[in-house]
Design a protein around this motif. Sequence first.
Motif, PDB file in Angstrom:
ATOM      1  N   VAL A 178      -6.788  -4.277 -21.696  1.00 43.04           N
ATOM      2  CA  VAL A 178      -6.987  -2.887 -21.433  1.00 43.04           C
ATOM      3  C   VAL A 178      -7.099  -2.681 -19.847  1.00 43.04           C
ATOM      4  CG1 VAL A 178      -8.719  -1.013 -21.446  1.00 43.04           C
ATOM      5  CG2 VAL A 178      -8.537  -2.282 -23.654  1.00 43.04           C
ATOM      6  N   ALA A 179      -7.847  -3.484 -19.197  1.00 43.11           N
ATOM      7  CA  ALA A 179      -7.823  -3.197 -17.768  1.00 43.11           C
ATOM      8  C   ALA A 179      -6.500  -3.276 -17.010  1.00 43.11           C
ATOM      9  CB  ALA A 179      -8.951  -4.178 -17.092  1.00 43.11           C
ATOM     10  N   ILE A 180      -5.787  -4.294 -17.562  1.00 42.22           N
ATOM     11  CA  ILE A 180      -4.626  -4.506 -16.695  1.00 42.22           C
ATOM     12  C   ILE A 180      -3.397  -3.506 -17.092  1.00 42.22           C
ATOM     13  CG2 ILE A 180      -2.565  -6.233 -16.649  1.00 42.22           C
ATOM     14  CD1 ILE A 180      -4.610  -8.438 -16.914  1.00 42.22           C
ATOM     15  N   GLU A 181      -3.291  -3.373 -18.329  1.00 40.66           N
ATOM     16  CA  GLU A 181      -2.411  -2.352 -18.815  1.00 40.66           C
ATOM     17  C   GLU A 181      -2.788  -0.972 -18.355  1.00 40.66           C
ATOM     18  OE1 GLU A 181      -0.480   1.121 -20.557  1.00 40.66           O
ATOM     19  OE2 GLU A 181      -2.730   0.886 -20.966  1.00 40.66           O
ATOM     20  N   THR A 182      -4.062  -0.402 -18.170  1.00 38.70           N
ATOM     21  CA  THR A 182      -4.315   0.813 -17.729  1.00 38.70           C
ATOM     22  C   THR A 182      -4.334   0.982 -16.055  1.00 38.70           C
ATOM     23  OG1 THR A 182      -5.849   0.922 -19.580  1.00 38.70           O
ATOM     24  CG2 THR A 182      -6.331   2.804 -17.680  1.00 38.70           C
ATOM     25  N   LEU A 183      -4.654  -0.011 -15.554  1.00 39.24           N
ATOM     26  CA  LEU A 183      -4.507  -0.161 -14.090  1.00 39.24           C
ATOM     27  C   LEU A 183      -3.049   0.191 -13.588  1.00 39.24           C
ATOM     28  CD1 LEU A 183      -6.325  -0.596 -11.506  1.00 39.24           C
ATOM     29  CD2 LEU A 183      -5.610  -2.964 -11.508  1.00 39.24           C
ATOM     30  N   PHE A 184      -2.124  -0.519 -14.109  1.00 34.92           N
ATOM     31  CA  PHE A 184      -0.882  -0.703 -13.640  1.00 34.92           C
ATOM     32  C   PHE A 184      -0.190   0.762 -13.908  1.00 34.92           C
ATOM     33  CE2 PHE A 184      -1.338  -4.937 -12.751  1.00 34.92           C
ATOM     34  CZ  PHE A 184      -1.209  -5.229 -11.339  1.00 34.92           C
ATOM     35  N   ARG A 185      -0.627   1.008 -15.040  1.00 35.12           N
ATOM     36  CA  ARG A 185       0.133   2.323 -15.603  1.00 35.12           C
ATOM     37  C   ARG A 185      -0.404   3.537 -15.007  1.00 35.12           C
ATOM     38  NH1 ARG A 185      -2.458   5.567 -19.350  1.00 35.12           N
ATOM     39  NH2 ARG A 185      -3.556   3.756 -20.328  1.00 35.12           N
ATOM     40  N   ARG A 186      -1.744   3.634 -14.842  1.00 34.47           N
ATOM     41  CA  ARG A 186      -2.178   4.802 -14.000  1.00 34.47           C
ATOM     42  C   ARG A 186      -1.893   4.740 -12.253  1.00 34.47           C
ATOM     43  NH1 ARG A 186      -7.719   6.911 -15.529  1.00 34.47           N
ATOM     44  NH2 ARG A 186      -7.018   8.527 -14.325  1.00 34.47           N
ATOM     45  N   MET A 187      -1.749   3.689 -11.840  1.00 32.16           N
ATOM     46  CA  MET A 187      -1.592   3.654 -10.505  1.00 32.16           C
ATOM     47  C   MET A 187      -0.287   2.744 -10.010  1.00 32.16           C
ATOM     48  SD  MET A 187      -5.480   2.015  -9.128  1.00 32.16           S
ATOM     49  CE  MET A 187      -6.644   3.523  -8.896  1.00 32.16           C
ATOM     50  N   PRO A 188       0.572   3.536 -10.134  1.00 31.81           N
ATOM     51  CA  PRO A 188       2.106   2.978 -10.194  1.00 31.81           C
ATOM     52  C   PRO A 188       2.407   2.666  -8.790  1.00 31.81           C
ATOM     53  CG  PRO A 188       2.141   5.520 -10.266  1.00 31.81           C
ATOM     54  CD  PRO A 188       0.647   5.093 -10.467  1.00 31.81           C
ATOM     55  N   ASN A 189       1.512   3.014  -7.722  1.00 33.35           N
ATOM     56  CA  ASN A 189       1.791   2.366  -6.331  1.00 33.35           C
ATOM     57  C   ASN A 189       0.545   1.399  -5.875  1.00 33.35           C
ATOM     58  OD1 ASN A 189       3.950   4.173  -5.803  1.00 33.35           O
ATOM     59  ND2 ASN A 189       2.538   6.004  -5.843  1.00 33.35           N
ATOM     60  N   LEU A 190      -0.091   0.889  -6.755  1.00 33.17           N
ATOM     61  CA  LEU A 190      -0.867   0.115  -6.351  1.00 33.17           C
ATOM     62  C   LEU A 190      -0.479  -1.089  -5.542  1.00 33.17           C
ATOM     63  CD1 LEU A 190      -4.008  -0.863  -7.271  1.00 33.17           C
ATOM     64  CD2 LEU A 190      -3.096  -2.177  -8.935  1.00 33.17           C
ATOM     65  N   ALA A 191      -1.008  -1.488  -4.477  1.00 34.97           N
ATOM     66  CA  ALA A 191      -0.816  -2.772  -3.558  1.00 34.97           C
ATOM     67  C   ALA A 191      -1.677  -3.296  -3.172  1.00 34.97           C
ATOM     68  CB  ALA A 191       0.238  -2.130  -2.497  1.00 34.97           C
ATOM     69  N   MET A 192      -1.566  -4.517  -2.613  1.00 35.88           N
ATOM     70  CA  MET A 192      -2.664  -5.086  -1.646  1.00 35.88           C
ATOM     71  C   MET A 192      -2.949  -4.187  -0.468  1.00 35.88           C
ATOM     72  SD  MET A 192      -3.763  -8.042  -3.158  1.00 35.88           S
ATOM     73  CE  MET A 192      -3.885  -9.178  -1.963  1.00 35.88           C
ATOM     74  N   GLY A 193      -4.348  -4.217  -0.054  1.00 32.73           N
ATOM     75  CA  GLY A 193      -4.657  -3.421   1.008  1.00 32.73           C
ATOM     76  C   GLY A 193      -4.812  -4.247   2.264  1.00 32.73           C
ATOM     77  N   VAL A 194      -4.640  -5.787   1.924  1.00 31.82           N
ATOM     78  CA  VAL A 194      -4.614  -6.577   3.147  1.00 31.82           C
ATOM     79  C   VAL A 194      -3.542  -7.602   2.780  1.00 31.82           C
ATOM     80  CG1 VAL A 194      -7.176  -6.140   4.147  1.00 31.82           C
ATOM     81  CG2 VAL A 194      -6.491  -8.044   2.005  1.00 31.82           C
ATOM     82  N   PRO A 195      -3.195  -8.528   3.804  1.00 32.25           N
ATOM     83  CA  PRO A 195      -2.338  -9.686   3.454  1.00 32.25           C
ATOM     84  C   PRO A 195      -3.328 -10.662   2.800  1.00 32.25           C
ATOM     85  CG  PRO A 195      -2.125  -9.190   5.838  1.00 32.25           C
ATOM     86  CD  PRO A 195      -3.298  -8.243   5.222  1.00 32.25           C
ATOM     87  N   LEU A 196      -2.503 -11.439   1.751  1.00 40.99           N
ATOM     88  CA  LEU A 196      -2.932 -12.401   0.849  1.00 40.99           C
ATOM     89  C   LEU A 196      -3.777 -13.272   1.529  1.00 40.99           C
ATOM     90  CD1 LEU A 196      -3.129 -13.729  -1.829  1.00 40.99           C
ATOM     91  CD2 LEU A 196      -1.165 -15.026  -1.354  1.00 40.99           C
ATOM     92  N   ASP A 197      -3.382 -13.842   2.821  1.00 38.42           N
ATOM     93  CA  ASP A 197      -4.037 -14.996   3.642  1.00 38.42           C
ATOM     94  C   ASP A 197      -5.379 -14.291   4.291  1.00 38.42           C
ATOM     95  OD1 ASP A 197      -3.259 -13.329   5.832  1.00 38.42           O
ATOM     96  OD2 ASP A 197      -1.934 -15.019   6.508  1.00 38.42           O
ATOM     97  N   GLU A 198      -5.763 -13.039   4.203  1.00 36.21           N
ATOM     98  CA  GLU A 198      -6.976 -12.468   4.488  1.00 36.21           C
ATOM     99  C   GLU A 198      -7.982 -12.098   3.427  1.00 36.21           C
ATOM    100  OE1 GLU A 198      -6.219  -8.991   7.266  1.00 36.21           O
ATOM    101  OE2 GLU A 198      -4.966 -10.298   8.234  1.00 36.21           O
ATOM    102  N   VAL A 199      -7.758 -12.619   2.104  1.00 43.12           N
ATOM    103  CA  VAL A 199      -8.348 -12.251   1.156  1.00 43.12           C
ATOM    104  C   VAL A 199      -9.691 -13.289   1.154  1.00 43.12           C
ATOM    105  CG1 VAL A 199      -8.645 -12.169  -1.334  1.00 43.12           C
ATOM    106  CG2 VAL A 199      -6.782 -11.115  -0.286  1.00 43.12           C
ATOM    107  N   HIS A 200     -10.532 -13.025   0.584  1.00 47.91           N
ATOM    108  CA  HIS A 200     -11.780 -14.100   0.819  1.00 47.91           C
ATOM    109  C   HIS A 200     -12.158 -14.680  -0.630  1.00 47.91           C
ATOM    110  CE1 HIS A 200     -16.140 -15.319   1.702  1.00 47.91           C
ATOM    111  NE2 HIS A 200     -15.451 -16.177   1.765  1.00 47.91           N
TER     112      HIS A 200
END
Length: 399
Positions: free
Chosen positions: A360-382
Amino acid sequence: MTDTTLRFPPARTCPFDPPAMISEIRETHPVTQAELFDGKLAWLVTRFDDVVKVCSDPRFSASPLTPGFPEVFEGRTRPEDKETSLISMDPPQHDDIRRMLTRWFTVKRAEAMRPRIQNLVDSLIDAMLSKGSDAELVRDFALPIPTAVICWLLGVPEEDHLFFQERSGTRLSLAADGSSVSSATSELLAYLDDLVGKKIESPGDDILSDLVHKQMLPGHLDRETLVDLGRQLLIAGHESTASMIALSTMLLLEHPDQLAALRADKALVPGAVEELLRYLTIATILVGRVATADVEIGSEVIRAGEGVRALLNAANRDPRAFANPDALDIGRPEAHRHIAFGYGIHQCLGQGYARVEMQVAIETLFRRMPNLAMGVPLDEVHFKYESAVHGVHELPVTF
């Protein structure tokens, strides 16, 4: 072959892949010994079929109270800090308690909760969208979903959900010392003892009330046992699923071809979840065992009293079990064979709920947020490299 120069657990260098050492020994010395933090040795078992054997052979004890148990938590070395749970109990105690709980964790019950989970997911996304064009996905989305579900099942008031998130995080940290673990455990047990008391006086439609009043096993469950069962279920019921939701989101964003296929065909979602579980296998070091008799695994004989760590992440990347295992393929036909939830009598009791929550989480998130993107570069994620359940502390996103 025994190589005592290996150290376990090894440091991760990639947020999505097992440490290189794990893949190397699976191909060269699939059953080998490594040194733990306290200088003791434990066997590492890395190939799929061998891991399955360790998980299903009754000659291996799962109890940390068994002499020789290969402890990897520095905060659990004192006898008073060792504890049992469903994943660390041996029969017949394990079988009795699991039988008591099974009817609450059927696939049918999990599916019946899908509409309620869908409503929760939609409300969380509504809240994120209403606040602007960015969010912190762990706090605002990934963690509230499984926390709410297990709290619903146990009858925990919504205002107390954060309390459990914080205490369970401490208890799963490899970096936490004995004092921190003991403090978090004491606070959790004190709360649950009070909650059990309330269920005795005013029962609801939840697991704790059912255990208190229906006593599904012969004999009586004492209050201490009820409290401890509540602790086990609360902690197991949210941390790993929250981590899978957050990491899966990142992984799909890092694989736009796979994400595009998923968005184009909703029917791929269940299989995609199985592949994400296989690929990430976040419960990396939770399968500890002690041989109670001499057992041959692979080309080695593990002697009675010797500790074993069966590595689920190594097994789920074994090329003998999965074609091209280091590739993410949401259409992989054999993905359902993974053992990310463990194997045998100790496999995850709540896996049915975890699957529904992820789907439910994955299907709904990507359906309802078509422009979803990382807010920081991968190497800055903790990332949670210090935890027994791999995950991410924070995940800034934009949409």
